[in-house]
Write an enzyme that holds these catalytic residues in place. Structure first.
Site, mmCIF file in Angstrom:
data_model
loop_
_atom_site.group_PDB
_atom_site.id
_atom_site.type_symbol
_atom_site.label_atom_id
_atom_site.label_comp_id
_atom_site.label_asym_id
_atom_site.label_seq_id
_atom_site.Cartn_x
_atom_site.Cartn_y
_atom_site.Cartn_z
ATOM 1 N N GLU A 40 -4.843 8.747 42.164
ATOM 2 C CA GLU A 40 -3.646 9.971 41.808
ATOM 3 C C GLU A 40 -2.076 9.491 42.159
ATOM 4 O O GLU A 40 -1.164 9.929 41.618
ATOM 5 C CB GLU A 40 -4.070 11.025 42.743
ATOM 6 C CG GLU A 40 -5.087 12.142 42.073
ATOM 7 C CD GLU A 40 -5.269 13.249 42.828
ATOM 8 O OE1 GLU A 40 -4.925 14.375 42.368
ATOM 9 O OE2 GLU A 40 -6.017 12.943 43.840
ATOM 10 N N ASP A 42 -1.224 6.579 42.061
ATOM 11 C CA ASP A 42 -0.576 5.746 41.178
ATOM 12 C C ASP A 42 -0.064 6.377 39.904
ATOM 13 O O ASP A 42 0.828 6.171 39.304
ATOM 14 C CB ASP A 42 -1.609 4.417 40.558
ATOM 15 C CG ASP A 42 -1.955 3.750 41.667
ATOM 16 O OD1 ASP A 42 -1.141 3.539 42.599
ATOM 17 O OD2 ASP A 42 -2.969 2.735 41.522
ATOM 18 N N GLU A 119 -13.172 -17.512 47.452
ATOM 19 C CA GLU A 119 -13.525 -16.839 48.756
ATOM 20 C C GLU A 119 -13.542 -15.338 48.177
ATOM 21 O O GLU A 119 -13.063 -14.613 47.309
ATOM 22 C CB GLU A 119 -12.388 -16.638 49.748
ATOM 23 C CG GLU A 119 -12.177 -18.196 50.033
ATOM 24 C CD GLU A 119 -10.792 -18.370 50.564
ATOM 25 O OE1 GLU A 119 -10.372 -17.323 51.230
ATOM 26 O OE2 GLU A 119 -10.109 -19.573 50.715
ATOM 27 N N LYS A 121 -12.625 -11.355 48.432
ATOM 28 C CA LYS A 121 -11.376 -10.716 48.711
ATOM 29 C C LYS A 121 -11.725 -9.574 49.562
ATOM 30 O O LYS A 121 -12.355 -8.557 49.269
ATOM 31 C CB LYS A 121 -10.530 -10.189 47.535
ATOM 32 C CG LYS A 121 -9.388 -9.681 47.775
ATOM 33 C CD LYS A 121 -8.434 -9.590 46.591
ATOM 34 C CE LYS A 121 -7.261 -8.951 46.782
ATOM 35 N NZ LYS A 121 -7.282 -7.693 47.471
ATOM 36 N N ASP A 123 -11.747 -6.327 51.850
ATOM 37 C CA ASP A 123 -10.809 -5.173 51.685
ATOM 38 C C ASP A 123 -10.365 -4.560 53.069
ATOM 39 O O ASP A 123 -11.079 -3.575 53.540
ATOM 40 C CB ASP A 123 -11.649 -3.995 50.719
ATOM 41 C CG ASP A 123 -10.433 -2.844 50.345
ATOM 42 O OD1 ASP A 123 -9.231 -2.999 50.631
ATOM 43 O OD2 ASP A 123 -10.830 -1.882 49.922
ATOM 44 N N GLU A 183 -8.046 -11.177 57.761
ATOM 45 C CA GLU A 183 -8.205 -9.557 57.685
ATOM 46 C C GLU A 183 -8.830 -9.043 58.415
ATOM 47 O O GLU A 183 -10.176 -9.518 58.934
ATOM 48 C CB GLU A 183 -8.896 -9.704 56.061
ATOM 49 C CG GLU A 183 -8.798 -8.608 55.309
ATOM 50 C CD GLU A 183 -7.321 -8.630 54.411
ATOM 51 O OE1 GLU A 183 -6.739 -9.523 54.570
ATOM 52 O OE2 GLU A 183 -7.180 -7.637 53.725
ATOM 53 N N TYR A 235 -8.743 -16.672 57.013
ATOM 54 C CA TYR A 235 -8.876 -17.554 55.880
ATOM 55 C C TYR A 235 -7.499 -18.371 55.547
ATOM 56 O O TYR A 235 -7.685 -19.230 54.559
ATOM 57 C CB TYR A 235 -9.070 -16.493 54.831
ATOM 58 C CG TYR A 235 -7.998 -15.494 54.468
ATOM 59 C CD1 TYR A 235 -8.444 -14.253 54.934
ATOM 60 C CD2 TYR A 235 -6.741 -15.896 53.866
ATOM 61 C CE1 TYR A 235 -7.689 -13.039 54.721
ATOM 62 C CE2 TYR A 235 -6.069 -14.700 53.918
ATOM 63 C CZ TYR A 235 -6.185 -13.459 54.194
ATOM 64 O OH TYR A 235 -5.438 -12.373 54.067
ATOM 65 N N LYS A 323 -10.213 -9.093 40.309
ATOM 66 C CA LYS A 323 -10.743 -7.926 41.029
ATOM 67 C C LYS A 323 -12.183 -7.673 40.646
ATOM 68 O O LYS A 323 -12.666 -8.037 39.274
ATOM 69 C CB LYS A 323 -10.131 -6.729 40.480
ATOM 70 C CG LYS A 323 -8.575 -6.529 41.319
ATOM 71 C CD LYS A 323 -8.740 -6.429 42.640
ATOM 72 C CE LYS A 323 -7.404 -6.172 43.405
ATOM 73 N NZ LYS A 323 -6.652 -4.850 43.147
ATOM 74 N N CYS A 417 -26.241 30.500 57.526
ATOM 75 C CA CYS A 417 -26.905 29.424 57.147
ATOM 76 C C CYS A 417 -27.643 29.613 56.041
ATOM 77 O O CYS A 417 -28.308 30.870 55.884
ATOM 78 C CB CYS A 417 -27.928 29.125 58.475
ATOM 79 S SG CYS A 417 -29.169 28.088 58.018
ATOM 80 N N CYS A 420 -31.696 30.254 56.978
ATOM 81 C CA CYS A 420 -32.209 31.415 57.908
ATOM 82 C C CYS A 420 -31.298 32.524 57.889
ATOM 83 O O CYS A 420 -31.450 33.567 58.726
ATOM 84 C CB CYS A 420 -32.310 30.833 59.397
ATOM 85 S SG CYS A 420 -30.870 30.379 60.345
ATOM 86 N N CYS A 435 -25.663 25.859 62.539
ATOM 87 C CA CYS A 435 -26.523 26.946 62.844
ATOM 88 C C CYS A 435 -27.294 26.842 63.980
ATOM 89 O O CYS A 435 -27.947 25.645 64.145
ATOM 90 C CB CYS A 435 -27.788 26.854 61.627
ATOM 91 S SG CYS A 435 -28.959 27.824 61.683
ATOM 92 N N CYS A 440 -34.654 27.977 62.611
ATOM 93 C CA CYS A 440 -34.379 27.985 61.224
ATOM 94 C C CYS A 440 -35.230 26.838 60.202
ATOM 95 O O CYS A 440 -35.400 25.886 60.739
ATOM 96 C CB CYS A 440 -33.095 27.388 61.375
ATOM 97 S SG CYS A 440 -32.196 26.725 59.660
HETATM 98 S S1 IVH Z 1 -5.031 -15.380 50.300
HETATM 99 C C1 IVH Z 1 -1.006 -16.680 49.417
HETATM 100 N N1 IVH Z 1 -7.656 -14.947 50.663
HETATM 101 O O1 IVH Z 1 -5.855 -9.570 49.796
HETATM 102 C C2 IVH Z 1 -2.545 -16.296 49.872
HETATM 103 N N2 IVH Z 1 -6.087 -12.877 50.663
HETATM 104 O O2 IVH Z 1 -2.642 -10.142 48.272
HETATM 105 C C3 IVH Z 1 -2.495 -14.865 49.866
HETATM 106 N N3 IVH Z 1 -7.293 -10.569 51.161
HETATM 107 O O3 IVH Z 1 -3.789 -8.155 51.315
HETATM 108 C C4 IVH Z 1 -3.525 -14.414 50.530
HETATM 109 N N4 IVH Z 1 -9.194 -11.548 51.336
HETATM 110 O O4 IVH Z 1 -4.710 -10.115 52.970
HETATM 111 C C5 IVH Z 1 -6.432 -14.381 50.705
HETATM 112 N N5 IVH Z 1 -9.748 -14.425 51.398
HETATM 113 C C6 IVH Z 1 -8.797 -14.038 51.063
HETATM 114 C C7 IVH Z 1 -8.344 -12.573 51.191
HETATM 115 C C8 IVH Z 1 -7.052 -12.048 50.813
HETATM 116 C C9 IVH Z 1 -8.388 -10.479 51.375
HETATM 117 C C10 IVH Z 1 -6.168 -9.831 50.989
HETATM 118 C C11 IVH Z 1 -4.776 -10.492 51.548
HETATM 119 C C12 IVH Z 1 -4.031 -9.451 50.866
HETATM 120 C C13 IVH Z 1 -4.517 -9.441 49.492
HETATM 121 C C14 IVH Z 1 -3.840 -10.288 48.513
#
Ligand code: IVH
Length: 681
Positions: A40, A42, A119, A121, A123, A183, A235, A323, A417, A420, A435, A440
């Site tokens: 939203e 965005d 690797e 990513k 969150d 992270e 990382y 992604k 409730c 009951c 409750c 109940c």
């Molecule tokens: S590399 C230039 N590796 O994803 C290198 N980022 O913009 C950039 N993130 O918030 C980061 N896991 O913190 C890299 N294995 C991973 C990652 C990772 C999560 C996050 C990073 C950033 C976003 C990328």
């Protein structure tokens, strides 16, 4: 959708959007408590971008589109990163990966022969960690990439973060200066466990692991951060002086691991096809990861080549985020229903028009608590956004206001409730509604389940299915009925043959010998766990004497605070519960303890020395001391090498730093209570 608006209307819409975006951005970045979904947000943002594109002369200086989202709050000291903390360009599929590969190959043909790491990513929240002569001296958030916020003391509470590297003597030489990037996050399992605990005690549950981690990291009081189960994975190396300077990303990860940093699992791939395969594999296994992964990161392994490729804006060309399919979808909220838990907590949940999210059909989603519904104005009939992450229970992010027909009516808090029909109650300081009627029917199944569970009466062979069967058949209308069950009654039930019936009767008979403390636990009185039940059984000889206890008398018992004392009095004051006591007595389930501190408390803390700091949620300082001493532990005033545990509460002081320095184990109140029982068994 703004096509039919006059210029004036459009201009005022623009002002409205700026105001809304600023407000929601503040809630997200500063308060860490967003009330609308990213989706939203965005939409609002994009609408503003469109208006500004059509009317460049209208663009205001304070427009959020003309500010790089910094997220720096005024609360923390700012710190400049040694080199910019870059972000990543992202694509959404295999085609995106190939397009990137072709682009960079055209720029430098060495890419053709390069290998890649893949690797997950993670969150979570980017953190930058600085080590001087091997000692962790500073940790910060990413901020705007150039300047971050100093959150050193909060980061120090993360157990997986090494305070000194190398962690082990075999970890190589001590680097003079090392700055790494990683992270911070809360694992899915820890998140669910934390929410379950909070829900049972009627407290507010957290929305999702990422926001919770963000909130924890930006606590001004680091003793509060310490209560959140944060972890970290590192990382990349930002700066390395006087130690190894690996030439490849895989070399960096291996070096970081050698130093003792936790690193993510990664694949080293010989070419782009292998990297694509690794990306697909990671996506198909994302539910097995302990954290939420929103994609994979593909990195050119040769760091000199990656560096030579340069940047597009703030994104290095040598790496790419890919992604995974989003696990957010929208569907219709058909109905808001409520669920009654064992402790009587009422939790609202959403009944949805079934929808597929990441291969799973979702029909229901949690709404956390009533405040959550009202804060977001979630209404039955709304189009809502649902998120499913890992194995976290799906939750409703919020309504899509723009999809409203106008017929949706605000949700009204139920007064009774649903099972009951007794009025719901609210305890001070808790978000939940309860409750409180122990008979109940909705609570009955969960009550019986709790009553027979391992920590309570421990009746073997009484699993949830049989409990349901007993309740549904009408044989069990309260927990006392269990002790009146006959062999003939069981044999009449579906699936019960001689042996099964005999075993169950024998197991129930065995439970008659359980001590009073277990029966007290089994009653499921709000706030009374195993440890407190032991304390009560030391003082009171049976349920009759406990039922006559006065508030003041209860308050004199080590672990009992005003809320618990009141909960005990309330419980025994309810007519349904008084009837239950009469029934328990009549079926012979009536253990008697010697009372008045005669029972020997297991001396499980003998030889252990404790220091207490800060305000504990359920103990006064004196009560905590008595509690520890009653189990044989010793309590001293200052932290030293001899201290076994530091018990921390809110606003912990310098003792916490000292304990960390000396490597003393830090525990909170819940953990302290658990320690007593853990060591015992
Ligand atoms: S590399 C230039 N590796 O994803 C290198 N980022 O913009 C950039 N993130 O918030 C980061 N896991 O913190 C890299 N294995 C991973 C990652 C990772 C999560 C996050 C990073 C950033 C976003 C990328």
């Amino acid at each position: 959708m703004n096509q039919n608006l006059s210029a004036n209307e459009l201009l005022s819409r623009m002002g409205e959007l700026i105001e809304q975006i600023q407000y929601h951005s503040y809630r997200y970045h500063v308060l860490d408590d967003p009330i609308i979904s990213d989706y939203e947000y965005d939409q609002l943002y994009n609408e503003l971008v469109r208006i500004e594109k059509d009317h460049p002369d209208w663009i205001r200086l304070d427009s959020p589109t003309h500010r790089t989202g910094s997220g720096i709050s005024e609360k923390f000291t700012k710190t400049r990163h040694p080199s910019p903390i870059l972000s990543l360009a992202s694509v959404f599929d295999e085609d995106g990966i190939r397009a990137w590969f072709e682009r960079v190959t055209k720029l430098d043909d060495r890419v053709e022969r390069a290998n890649f790491t893949v690797e997950p990513k993670i969150d979570g929240l980017t953190v930058v960690l600085r080590y001087e002569n091997g000692i962790f001296t500073q940790g910060s958030t990413r901020g705007d990439g150039e300047i971050g916020e100093d959150i050193t003391s909060n980061l120090k509470t993360i157990r997986s973060l090494p305070l000194k590297v190398p962690v082990s003597p075999n970890g190589g030489q001590v680097p003079k200066l090392l700055v790494v990037r990683g992270e911070a996050f809360i694992s899915i399992h820890d998140f669910d466990a934390m929410n379950k605990r909070l829900q049972e005690s009627g407290e507010k549950t957290y929305q999702n692991p990422r926001n919770t981690a963000a909130g924890a990291l930006r606590q001004l009081d680091s003793s509060l951060t310490a209560f959140r189960p944060l972890t970290i994975l590192v990382y990349s190396i930002v700066t390395s002086e006087g130690g190894e300077v690996p030439a490849s990303q895989s070399g960096c990860l291996d070096y970081l691991k050698l130093l003792g940093f936790p690193i993510p699992d990664y694949s080293l791939c010989n070419d782009i096809n292998q990297a694509i395969k690794a990306y697909h594999q990671l996506e198909s296994q994302r539910d097995r990861l302990i954290f939420e992964a929103d994609g994979a990161v593909i990195k050119i392994n040769q760091l000199d080549l990656a560096k030579d490729l340069g940047f597009v804006g703030k994104d290095p060309r040598g790496a790419l985020a890919v992604k995974f399919q989003a696990r957010e979808v929208s569907t219709t909220l058909l109905e808001i229903r409520i669920n009654v838990g064992r402790t009587g907590v009422i939790t609202p949940y959403a009944v949805l028009d079934p929808v597929e999210i990441g291969g799973v059909i979702v029909k229901q989603a949690t709404l956390h608590n009533f405040d959550y519904i009202f804060d977001r104005d979630i209404r039955p009939g709304d189009r809502v956004l649902i998120k499913r992450a890992g194995d976290v229970i799906p939750y409703v992010i919020g309504p899509i206001i723009s999809a409203r027909s106008g017929l949706e009516l605000p949700y009204v808090l139920p007064e009774k409730c649903p099972d009951c029909q007794q009025p719901l109650e609210h305890f001070e300081g808790e978000v939940a509604w309860y409750c409180v009627n122990a008979s109940c029917p909705a609570q009955l199944i969960r009550n019986v389940e709790h009553f027979v569970s391992k920590g309570a009466m421990d009746i073997a062979g009484l699993g949830i299915k049989i409990v349901e069967q007993l309740v549904d058949s009408g044989l069990v209308r309260d927990v006392a009925d269990l002790f009146a069950l006959t062999r003939a009654q069981l044999l009449a039930l579906e699936g019960f043959a001689d042996k099964k019936a005999d075993n169950l009767i024998a197991a129930i008979d065995l439970a008659r010998r359980q001590p009073l403390s277990r029966l007290i636990t089994a009653l499921g009185i709000h706030g009374i766990g195993e440890v407190m039940a032991i304390d009560l059984a030391r003082v009171y000889s049976d349920l009759d004497s406990l039922s006559k206890a006065t508030f003041d008398e209860l308050m004199r018992i080590p672990n009992v605070g005003p809320n618990t004392a009141q909960a005990i009095i309330d419980w025994f004051g309810r007519p349904g519960n008084r009837n239950l006591l009469i029934k328990l007595k009549s079926v012979g389930m009536w253990p008697v303890s010697s009372g008045s501190s005669q029972t020997v408390v297991p001396q499980t803390l003998t030889g252990k020395t404790f220091v207490i700091t800060g305000t504990l949620p359920g103990f006064s300082r004196e009560q905590a001391k008595e509690f520890i001493e009653s189990f044989g532990g010793k309590v001293t005033d200052s932290v030293s090498k001899k201290t076994t545990y530091l018990v921390v509460g809110e606003s912990a002081g310098s003792k916490l730093d000292k304990a960390r320095e000396l490597g003393v184990t830090v525990v909170d109140e819940a953990r302290l209570r658990a320690l007593v029982t853990e060591t015992k068994e």
